[in-house]
Scaffold this motif. Structure first.
Motif, PDB file in Angstrom:
ATOM      1  N   TYR A   4       0.826  -1.216   0.000  1.00 13.89           N
ATOM      2  CA  TYR A   4       0.000   0.000   0.000  1.00 13.89           C
ATOM      3  C   TYR A   4       0.863   1.270   0.000  1.00 13.89           C
ATOM      4  N   PRO A   5       1.833   1.399   0.921  1.00 14.77           N
ATOM      5  CA  PRO A   5       2.665   2.617   0.908  1.00 14.77           C
ATOM      6  C   PRO A   5       3.550   2.710  -0.327  1.00 14.77           C
ATOM      7  N   ASN A   6       3.955   1.563  -0.885  1.00 15.12           N
ATOM      8  CA  ASN A   6       4.802   1.591  -2.082  1.00 15.12           C
ATOM      9  C   ASN A   6       4.077   2.204  -3.267  1.00 15.12           C
ATOM     10  N   LEU A   7       2.772   2.017  -3.313  1.00 13.82           N
ATOM     11  CA  LEU A   7       1.975   2.595  -4.395  1.00 13.82           C
ATOM     12  C   LEU A   7       1.693   4.074  -4.125  1.00 13.82           C
ATOM     13  N   MET A   8       1.496   4.413  -2.882  1.00 15.17           N
ATOM     14  CA  MET A   8       1.174   5.783  -2.488  1.00 15.17           C
ATOM     15  C   MET A   8       2.309   6.747  -2.856  1.00 15.17           C
ATOM     16  N   LYS A   9       3.544   6.276  -2.815  1.00 17.01           N
ATOM     17  CA  LYS A   9       4.688   7.181  -3.014  1.00 17.01           C
ATOM     18  C   LYS A   9       4.776   7.709  -4.440  1.00 17.01           C
ATOM     19  N   HIS A  10       4.051   7.107  -5.362  1.00 14.35           N
ATOM     20  CA  HIS A  10       4.088   7.569  -6.748  1.00 14.35           C
ATOM     21  C   HIS A  10       3.160   8.759  -6.982  1.00 14.35           C
ATOM     22  N   LEU A  11       2.461   9.204  -5.952  1.00 13.73           N
ATOM     23  CA  LEU A  11       1.475  10.274  -6.110  1.00 13.73           C
ATOM     24  C   LEU A  11       2.017  11.611  -5.604  1.00 13.73           C
ATOM     25  N   PRO A  12       1.677  12.724  -6.283  1.00 11.10           N
ATOM     26  CA  PRO A  12       2.006  14.052  -5.748  1.00 11.10           C
ATOM     27  C   PRO A  12       1.079  14.394  -4.588  1.00 11.10           C
ATOM     28  N   PHE A  13       1.333  15.530  -3.944  1.00  4.75           N
ATOM     29  CA  PHE A  13       0.588  15.889  -2.724  1.00  4.75           C
ATOM     30  C   PHE A  13      -0.921  15.861  -2.936  1.00  4.75           C
ATOM     31  N   GLN A  14      -1.401  16.510  -3.991  1.00  4.51           N
ATOM     32  CA  GLN A  14      -2.858  16.627  -4.168  1.00  4.51           C
ATOM     33  C   GLN A  14      -3.520  15.256  -4.257  1.00  4.51           C
ATOM     34  N   LYS A  15      -2.865  14.307  -4.919  1.00  4.68           N
ATOM     35  CA  LYS A  15      -3.447  12.981  -5.039  1.00  4.68           C
ATOM     36  C   LYS A  15      -3.323  12.203  -3.727  1.00  4.68           C
ATOM     37  N   ARG A  16      -2.194  12.392  -3.027  1.00  2.00           N
ATOM     38  CA  ARG A  16      -2.077  11.748  -1.700  1.00  2.00           C
ATOM     39  C   ARG A  16      -3.154  12.286  -0.767  1.00  2.00           C
ATOM     40  N   ARG A  17      -3.416  13.569  -0.906  1.00  2.00           N
ATOM     41  CA  ARG A  17      -4.474  14.178  -0.083  1.00  2.00           C
ATOM     42  C   ARG A  17      -5.830  13.549  -0.409  1.00  2.00           C
ATOM     43  N   GLN A  18      -6.106  13.329  -1.694  1.00  2.00           N
ATOM     44  CA  GLN A  18      -7.372  12.692  -2.077  1.00  2.00           C
ATOM     45  C   GLN A  18      -7.504  11.306  -1.462  1.00  2.00           C
ATOM     46  N   VAL A  19      -6.402  10.538  -1.505  1.00  3.09           N
ATOM     47  CA  VAL A  19      -6.434   9.203  -0.903  1.00  3.09           C
ATOM     48  C   VAL A  19      -6.682   9.314   0.598  1.00  3.09           C
ATOM     49  N   ALA A  20      -5.993  10.262   1.233  1.00  5.31           N
ATOM     50  CA  ALA A  20      -6.164  10.446   2.680  1.00  5.31           C
ATOM     51  C   ALA A  20      -7.613  10.780   3.021  1.00  5.31           C
ATOM     52  N   ILE A  21      -8.221  11.638   2.218  1.00  6.18           N
ATOM     53  CA  ILE A  21      -9.624  12.004   2.445  1.00  6.18           C
ATOM     54  C   ILE A  21     -10.523  10.779   2.282  1.00  6.18           C
ATOM     55  N   LYS A  22     -10.269   9.988   1.233  1.00  4.05           N
ATOM     56  CA  LYS A  22     -11.089   8.797   1.007  1.00  4.05           C
ATOM     57  C   LYS A  22     -10.934   7.793   2.151  1.00  4.05           C
ATOM     58  N   ILE A  23      -9.729   7.692   2.691  1.00  4.87           N
ATOM     59  CA  ILE A  23      -9.516   6.798   3.831  1.00  4.87           C
ATOM     60  C   ILE A  23     -10.339   7.260   5.021  1.00  4.87           C
ATOM     61  N   CYS A  24     -10.264   8.550   5.312  1.00  2.00           N
ATOM     62  CA  CYS A  24     -11.038   9.088   6.448  1.00  2.00           C
ATOM     63  C   CYS A  24     -12.535   8.935   6.209  1.00  2.00           C
ATOM     64  N   GLN A  25     -12.975   9.195   4.971  1.00  3.29           N
ATOM     65  CA  GLN A  25     -14.404   9.057   4.663  1.00  3.29           C
ATOM     66  C   GLN A  25     -14.864   7.617   4.851  1.00  3.29           C
ATOM     67  N   ALA A  26     -14.030   6.668   4.421  1.00  2.54           N
ATOM     68  CA  ALA A  26     -14.395   5.258   4.587  1.00  2.54           C
ATOM     69  C   ALA A  26     -14.527   4.903   6.059  1.00  2.54           C
ATOM     70  N   VAL A  27     -13.595   5.375   6.871  1.00  6.50           N
ATOM     71  CA  VAL A  27     -13.627   5.092   8.308  1.00  6.50           C
ATOM     72  C   VAL A  27     -14.888   5.690   8.935  1.00  6.50           C
ATOM     73  N   VAL A  28     -15.167   6.943   8.588  1.00  4.21           N
ATOM     74  CA  VAL A  28     -16.309   7.641   9.193  1.00  4.21           C
ATOM     75  C   VAL A  28     -17.632   7.072   8.690  1.00  4.21           C
ATOM     76  N   ASN A  29     -17.742   6.873   7.379  1.00  2.00           N
ATOM     77  CA  ASN A  29     -19.004   6.390   6.807  1.00  2.00           C
ATOM     78  C   ASN A  29     -19.364   4.988   7.281  1.00  2.00           C
ATOM     79  N   LEU A  30     -18.338   4.157   7.470  1.00  2.00           N
ATOM     80  CA  LEU A  30     -18.584   2.797   7.959  1.00  2.00           C
ATOM     81  C   LEU A  30     -18.659   2.737   9.476  1.00  2.00           C
ATOM     82  N   ASN A  31     -18.446   3.905  10.105  1.00  2.00           N
ATOM     83  CA  ASN A  31     -18.417   3.959  11.573  1.00  2.00           C
ATOM     84  C   ASN A  31     -17.425   2.922  12.122  1.00  2.00           C
TER      85      ASN A  31
END
Length: 769
Positions: free
Chosen positions: A407-434
């Motif tokens: 997972y982190p090996n794939l993340m490193k290929h992304l610039p900040f804006q895309k890493r931020r999008q992934v981070a947001i999606k991770i948080c949304q998944a955690v929150v939405n699934l409670n």
């Protein structure tokens, strides 16, 4: 040129319409010879080379509709006793080849229905005859006409034409031969010199080719075994021998869409092998795989998953063939390979939602693919695909995906804006699934992956304020999902969050610190509810000190927020410290509240609101000893007397009475003092503005609130009523908004007194308003 096409089509359609009219008129008069002559003239319009493929199709459909009339007439002629062999022979005398063959097919379709000669014989004869038309467009459509008229005359299993008319093998052979010839004609179409236009023209006619595959799939006799041994091998042979990318792409897609999913399950290896080893390099294999995976995933979800998984190792087949493409076919664009990987991951998550090993293998393949690329290869579209790739497993596998090595090996290929999008999606998944956060390792991985939301990284890009606020609020919501039955571990997880929040800047801490503070409040209450001895990790003192430290960081930048957090802090302490063990600590927090209010809050309107909140909070406290509390309450009352406006001062001092008389304190004297002081301030203000009478009405209502607990002098109350009666008429003389509010308040007060009198409450009997 387009204008010419319209004219050519219009002229041809006029001729067809005219000749069709004469044909129908002749049929009505039973003049078959004339009808055949007019129909030949009509069909001769299909000899044209002037029309584009699209317009030729329009003309063909007009002719087709007219030929159905002639077909029905032939049926009626047969019923009236005409010999079909004679008719079959007579139409072959038409002058031109195109009309002759169309008429022959029309008569042949009726001839088959008579059962005088087997369907197989006639159909094969017709196929031999129409070989004469080798012009790509005209040949394609005459075979299309053959297919449409004869599709229900095939010797299919269970049909009326089976037996002497042939069997399912003959039906398959007839369609396959027609498909093969039509495909060759389709490939030879060279209408335009412009390659892209020529390809569009070909695609306009693809439905004529696909009709053959659809008809094959509709044959009753095509069982799974027949499909595997006879149909699919022949279709594959047609596809691979064509050496044409458009043809191969379309026929593969037709095959996938036309035949049942159960058949694809049993022949998957053959299909995948064709895609990866036998198609032209320019064929978009990605879309073929995606369509196939989509069909099989839908099938898996709509049927028994156990059967789906046990029959064939679908995952391994796809994985082997996709990896072969990744490793060997360098002609496929990086973006297309990523599209394929995303589709494969989606397929795997749908069909094997709990198999983390499969997901990790796909992540590994994607990492291997990315490692081979240059930095310039990671276009915007490719980055979006990687974001999808990282976010998709979250819905089904939740936070466990974060512990996978790739997972982190794939993340490193992304610039900040895309890493931020992934981070947001991770948080949304955690929150939405409670999703409960209860594991130390997963918490560490989670914080690692949402770092773009927590700290300013080297490639940080400024984002709009509203987006920044939304993402920080999302992070704040994540903290509240921390939960573990072992409160020591619960606290350790919280401390991981807080340590990461401390690395952020104050503009982030404005959102993250309050969330962390309230999470600590909850932990403190859980410790109290659990009872028993406190460990080093769950001592109140350490947690209290940490909360105070976090609030102090905010105080220098957001004093109002710090004040409100301190009020909640006091309420939290009050829940767990009824024994007043932290009396001095609580007193210090209360003193800090007064200091912030006095020194750092400048807006007078804000002060009024905050002072009410301070007094309301202080009135609930039982964690501060009498002397210390008296000092705090006295300081709050003093702050009320220092408010900007006299009416606000009076009401503020009046409200301070609640701090001295509540569930914990019964200080009648201090309540009386508050009333006296409030009346004194009100008297000073009403001379300048009669509408300040509403302050006296509020004082009177406050008297009523304390009436049954505190003893007041009748003279004081009557003095207030007297002042109201004197000033009220003038205050109500204006019909403005404030006057209306005063009237509503006074009317409600009068009704209150009347209601209490009706209930014979003694204290109200002497009140006259």
């Amino acid at each position: 040129m387009e204008e010419d096409q319209e004219k050519y089509l219009e002229d041809a359609r006029k001729v067809v319409k005219e000749q069709a009219y004469f044909m129908r008129a002749s049929l009505e008069k039973a003049q078959l010879k004339d009808a055949l002559r007019y129909s030949s003239a009509m069909l001769s319009e299909l000899k044209t080379s002037l029309l584009s493929p699209r317009n030729y199709y329009i003309l063909f459909m007009q002719v087709f509709d007219e030929m159905r009339i002639l077909e029905n007439y032939f049926k009626e002629e047969y019923r009236r006793g005409r010999k079909m062999p004679d008719l079959y022979e007579s139409v072959q005398h038409a002058t031109y080849v195109i009309p002759r063959l169309y008429l022959l097919i029309t008569v042949g379709s009726v001839f088959i229905q008579t059962h005088e000669i087997g369907a197989k014989v006639i159909l094969l004869d017709l196929l031999e005859c129409i070989k004469a038309i080798q012009h790509p467009l005209r040949g394609l459509f005459i075979r299309y006409y053959f297919l449409k008229l004869c599709k229900d005359r095939l010797p299919d299993t269970g049909s009326e034409y089976e037996g002497t008319g042939g069997n399912i093998d003959d039906a398959i052979e007839i369609i396959i031969r027609n498909l093969s010839e039509m495909n060759k004609l389709w490939i030879r179409m060279q209408g335009s010199k412009d390659k892209s236009k020529r390809e569009r023209e070909r695609l306009d006619l693809k439905v004529t080719i696909g009709e053959n595959v659809t008809r094959l799939s509709n044959l009753e006799g095509v069982s799974l075994d027949t499909y595997k041994t006879k149909v699919l091998p022949k279709i594959i042979d047609i596809i691979t021998s064509s050496k044409d990318a458009i043809s191969q792409t379309y026929l593969m897609d037709c095959t996938i869409q036309a035949f049942p999913d159960e058949y694809h399950l049993q022949t998957l290896q053959e299909l995948l092998k064709v895609c990866t080893t036998q198609l032209e390099p320019t064929v978009d294999i990605k879309n073929i795989f995606i369509n196939l995976m989509g069909r099989l995933a839908d099938f898996a979800l709509n049927n028994d998953m156990g059967t789906f998984n046990s029959e064939v190792d679908i995952y391994s087949m796809f994985k082997q063939n996709i990896d072969k493409m990744l490793d060997s076919n360098s002609q496929i664009e990086f973006k297309n390979l990523l599209d394929l990987q995303v589709a494969f991951l989606n397929f795997t998550l749908r069909c094997y939602p709990n198999n983390s090993e499969y997901v990790n293998d796909i992540l590994k393949s994607c990492c291997r693919l990315c490692e081979r690329q240059n930095e310039t290869d990671f276009t915007e579209e490719c980055q979006k695909n990687i974001v999808k790739f990282l976010a998709m497993p979250l819905d089904t596998m939740s936070l466990s995906i974060l512990t996978m090595n790739e997972y982190p090996n794939l993340m490193k290929h992304l610039p900040f804006q895309k890493r931020r999008q992934v981070a947001i999606k991770i948080c949304q998944a955690v929150v939405n699934l409670n999703q409960v956060i209860d594991d130390l390792k997963i918490t560490g991985e989670l914080l690692k992956f949402i770092q773009p939301l927590l700290i300013t990284q080297n490639d940080y890009v400024e984002i709009p304020e509203n987006e920044f606020e939304e993402e920080q609020q999302l992070v704040a919501r994540t903290v509240h999902l921390v939960q573990n039955g072992d409160l020591a571990i619960h606290n350790t997880i919280l401390q991981q969050f807080i340590a990461k929040f401390q690395q952020g800047e104050i503009n982030r801490q404005k959102y993250t610190y309050p969330a962390a503070i309230f999470a600590l409040f909850r932990l403190i209450q859980l410790i109290a509810a659990q009872g028993g001895p406190q460990t080093q990790e769950t001592q109140y003192k350490g947690l209290f000190e940490q909360i105070r430290g976090l609030i102090e960081v905010l105080q220098g930048h957001f004093p109002e927020l710090a004040l409100k957090l301190n009020l909640n802090f006091l309420l939290c302490i009050n829940i767990v410290d009824q024994a007043q063990e932290f009396d001095e600590f609580s007193y210090d927090v209360g003193t800090q509240i007064i200091t912030i209010f006095q020194d750092e809050i400048g807006d007078s309107n804000v002060k009024v609101v905050l002072l009410n909140q301070i007094m309301s909070t202080f009135a609930k406290l039982n964690c501060i000893s009498g002397e210390n509390f008296d000092t705090l309450a006295g300081n709050a009352t003093q702050q009320a007397a220092k408010l900007l406006k006299k009416n606000e001062q009076a009401i503020g001092v009046l409200n301070s009475a609640h701090m001295f008389y509540n569930d914990h304190i019964k200080n009648v004297q201090r309540v009386q003092e508050c009333f006296k002081k409030a009346i004194k301030i009100a008297n000073q203000s009403i001379g300048n503005n009669p509408k300040f009478v509403y302050v006296f009405i509020q004082i009177l209502n406050k008297y009523f609130y304390f009436f049954e607990q505190v003893e007041f002098k009748d003279a004081e109350i009557q003095e207030v009523i007297k002042m109201i009666n004197e000033k009220l008429p003038k205050a109500l003389s204006d019909n403005d908004e404030q006057s209306k509010k005063i009237k509503i308040l006074w009317t409600a007060t009068q009704e209150l007194v009347r209601e209490r009198k009706r209930r014979s409450i003694q204290a109200y009997q002497q009140i006259n308003i």
